[in-house]
Design an enzyme around this catalytic site. Structure first.
Site, PDB file in Angstrom:
ATOM      1  N   GLY A 111      20.246  28.951 -24.778  1.00  0.00           N
ATOM      2  CA  GLY A 111      21.647  29.105 -24.079  1.00  0.00           C
ATOM      3  C   GLY A 111      21.242  30.154 -23.003  1.00  0.00           C
ATOM      4  O   GLY A 111      20.296  30.803 -22.794  1.00  0.00           O
ATOM      5  N   GLY A 164      19.479  40.776 -21.263  1.00  0.00           N
ATOM      6  CA  GLY A 164      20.379  39.761 -20.282  1.00  0.00           C
ATOM      7  C   GLY A 164      20.172  40.310 -18.876  1.00  0.00           C
ATOM      8  O   GLY A 164      20.972  39.947 -18.256  1.00  0.00           O
ATOM      9  N   ASP A 197      13.923  22.994 -21.628  1.00  0.00           N
ATOM     10  CA  ASP A 197      15.197  24.045 -21.252  1.00  0.00           C
ATOM     11  C   ASP A 197      15.087  24.191 -19.687  1.00  0.00           C
ATOM     12  O   ASP A 197      16.110  24.567 -19.097  1.00  0.00           O
ATOM     13  CB  ASP A 197      15.373  25.134 -22.012  1.00  0.00           C
ATOM     14  CG  ASP A 197      14.000  26.084 -22.277  1.00  0.00           C
ATOM     15  OD1 ASP A 197      13.130  25.564 -22.685  1.00  0.00           O
ATOM     16  OD2 ASP A 197      14.136  27.297 -21.753  1.00  0.00           O
ATOM     17  N   ARG A 249      22.090  32.007  -8.043  1.00  0.00           N
ATOM     18  CA  ARG A 249      21.421  30.648  -7.845  1.00  0.00           C
ATOM     19  C   ARG A 249      22.395  29.344  -7.619  1.00  0.00           C
ATOM     20  O   ARG A 249      23.369  29.641  -8.207  1.00  0.00           O
ATOM     21  CB  ARG A 249      20.709  30.416  -9.137  1.00  0.00           C
ATOM     22  CG  ARG A 249      19.922  29.355  -9.346  1.00  0.00           C
ATOM     23  CD  ARG A 249      18.854  29.347 -10.097  1.00  0.00           C
ATOM     24  NE  ARG A 249      19.556  29.028 -11.739  1.00  0.00           N
ATOM     25  CZ  ARG A 249      18.738  29.005 -12.754  1.00  0.00           C
ATOM     26  NH1 ARG A 249      17.227  29.461 -12.701  1.00  0.00           N
ATOM     27  NH2 ARG A 249      19.119  28.971 -13.811  1.00  0.00           N
ATOM     28  N   ASP A 294      14.206  27.179 -12.496  1.00  0.00           N
ATOM     29  CA  ASP A 294      13.577  28.421 -13.319  1.00  0.00           C
ATOM     30  C   ASP A 294      12.304  28.695 -12.814  1.00  0.00           C
ATOM     31  O   ASP A 294      11.161  28.272 -13.286  1.00  0.00           O
ATOM     32  CB  ASP A 294      13.639  28.080 -14.806  1.00  0.00           C
ATOM     33  CG  ASP A 294      14.799  28.923 -15.387  1.00  0.00           C
ATOM     34  OD1 ASP A 294      15.577  29.357 -14.776  1.00  0.00           O
ATOM     35  OD2 ASP A 294      15.076  28.506 -16.709  1.00  0.00           O
ATOM     36  N   GLY A 300      21.152  33.031 -21.743  1.00  0.00           N
ATOM     37  CA  GLY A 300      20.894  34.623 -22.236  1.00  0.00           C
ATOM     38  C   GLY A 300      21.189  35.547 -21.368  1.00  0.00           C
ATOM     39  O   GLY A 300      21.147  36.737 -21.582  1.00  0.00           O
TER      40      GLY A 300
END
Ligand code: AMP
Ligand code: MG
Length: 491
Positions: free
Chosen positions: A95, A131, A257, A181, A267, A97
């Site tokens: 998820g 985080g 992911d 982003r 990513d 994070g």
């Protein structure tokens, strides 16, 4: 925190937040965790225009508040998305994070964009992470994602970076930062894996229908929507990996992911561009086995697509055997399709029109020569285009000359002219790629507060298919003592 009195609303936001309306399992409502003293480092004016957002009338102070997530514009509805993923082959529930989706913004032409903060503080999916993100890696994502965009490769983009005024602890203490982003979407193969793992068929249908409605409405009325979605993703990801191979891009962490259903490169962690041609090139320090090496990328693309297909099985057919057969038939075409597309892409790089039975041999002969002679992948094609490069000694080589004779003969085989071939080569071969040593140089200076080189690089990278003589220093391979370049994850 929302404050509608502030001038951040003047930007022209047009939010239409659909993902946040999905069932509870898909997300949590999550505001960015405020930061101490945000300071705007860079804002992407070019991209702002594409989004029909205008930040020129907003004070720098408020832009810092906005792009740190300390203040959210009216209409945003921030969430953290749930997803899972095979990370280096191992399945994990994950998820966002360290990210939250500020909202979905519509441009004037009703194009939909996710606006997401990365490094915005802990969420229920943070596991043991803080985080947060460090300045270097966020500026790195900014510059490489922008470079990819200008290379004409589908990618998420970068709207802004702020320093948080807080430190983050990694291998050393670093300055904290947040990247904004922009993406067509943040639904990943891992999102499907998350929902499939919960074994709730209704949620799986919801996700599939939502994805199709939002990204691929043209397959909405297909007889077998799930199968069509699989086919679409196979096609999109095949094209994407071909583009990566074309420019020598190594993603570095192709976990499920990190594979987007929108077909965008997503990513930017340990990614880097190959300089000297070697198909086994790996830059990521954690990829010891070379799972995500340059020439393994198509194989991993297929591996990830199989994981995607597994999620869709219950929707492809009620009869599991039939569903598996249909999915397998679709996936079985991957290799042949990839091979054909790859060959055509390489033909374009070499300015070859038409198809000759010996093309594959000709291409491999060149690639093998490059590897043996430690030639720079990008510069070899530039040299063949008879453009200036900084160092061309390596091409003073008999074997290369013999290969060139064959290539020149092949160029005219189907009646093409030199000019036509050069036009094709010019549009397929970048002159400028984000060279690792140049990126590092720019990031080191940026970390010290000097953005001169960073901005210069952005400018040069925004026109990668053209170069001036003054750009030569951005076109050379790293010096010999810099060949062990390594990139790091989890930053
Ligand atoms: P990535 O390697 O960036 O694709 O991240 C993999 C997973 O780790 C995702 O679920 C991220 O949200 C999470 N993650 C990465 N870095 C952090 C961090 N500093 N704090 C919390 N979660 C993180
Ligand atoms: Mg990720």
């Amino acid at each position: 925190m929302t404050n509608s009195n502030i001038d951040i609303d003047k930007a022209g936001w047009s939010f239409d937040n659909t993902y946040s309306k999905l069932p509870d399992d898909f997300l949590v409502k999550q505001a960015p965790i405020p930061v101490k003293s945000p300071e705007l480092i860079i804002i992407n004016k070019n991209l702002s225009k594409d989004l029909d957002l205008d930040f020129t009338n907003i004070s720098e102070e408020n832009l810092s508040q906005l792009f740190s997530g300390n203040l959210l514009p009216t209409g945003s509805n921030s969430i953290a998305q749930a997803y899972a993923g095979h990370q280096f082959g191992h399945f994990t529930m994950l998820g966002d994070g360290r990210a939250v989706l500020m909202g979905e913004h519509l441009s004037k032409t009703k194009e939909r964009f996710d606006i997401q903060f990365k490094g915005s503080g802990r969420t229920p999916y943070s596991r043991s992470g803080d985080g947060r993100a460090a300045l270097g890696p966020m500026l790195r994502e900014y510059i490489i994602s922008e470079a990819m965009h200008f290379l004409k490769i589908p990618t998420t983009r970068s709207l802004a970076v702020v320093k948080t005024g807080e430190n983050v602890i990694r291998n050393q203490i670093s300055k904290g930062a947040i990247l904004t982003r922009v993406a067509l979407g943040h639904i990943r193969v891992g999102t499907f894996q998350y929902i499939a793992a919960k074994q709730n068929i209704n949620d799986l249908k919801t996700l599939t229908n939502y994805t199709i409605e939002k990204y691929y409405p043209n397959i909405k009325s297909s007889k077998n929507k799930a199968l069509e979605l699989l086919n679409v993703l196979i096609e999109k990801q095949t094209q994407l990996v071909i583009d990566w191979m074309r420019v020598g891009f190594i993603h570095g962490v192709m976990n499920t992911d990190n594979m987007s259903i929108s077909g965008e490169t997503i990513d930017y962690g340990p990614c880097a561009f190959m300089d000297l041609y070697d198909p086994k090139t790996v830059f990521s320090s954690i990829d010891q086995l070379g799972r995500y090496a340059y020439d393994n990328q198509p194989k991993i693309t297929k591996w990830n697509l199989i994981r995607f297909a597994e999620c869709l099985i219950p929707l492809i057919s009620k009869n599991e055997d039939e569903a598996i057969k249909l999915a397998r038939d679709a996936l079985d075409k991957f290799e042949e399709n990839y091979e054909t597309k790859w060959l055509n892409m390489m033909r374009d790089k070499l300015g070859l029109y038409g198809e000759d039975k010996d093309d594959k041999d000709l291409i491999f002969e060149l690639l093998n020569w490059m590897q043996k002679n430690k030639a720079d992948y990008t510069n070899t094609f530039i040299f063949l285009m008879q453009k200036v490069i900084k160092s061309s000694e390596v091409y003073n080589n008999k074997e290369f000359d013999l290969w060139k004779i064959k290539w020149i003969k092949r160029l005219t085989l189907f009646g093409s002219t030199h000019h036509k071939s050069m036009v094709l080569m010019n549009s397929s071969n970048p002159m400028i790629i984000p060279r690792n040593h140049k990126i590092e140089e720019a990031l080191t200076l940026a970390n010290q507060g000097d953005l001169t080189l960073f901005n210069k690089l952005i400018k040069i990278l925004s026109n990668p298919y053209k170069a001036n003589k003054s750009d030569l220093e951005f076109m050379s391979s790293p010096p010999h003592n810099d060949r062990q370049y390594q990139t790091f994850c989890g930053t």
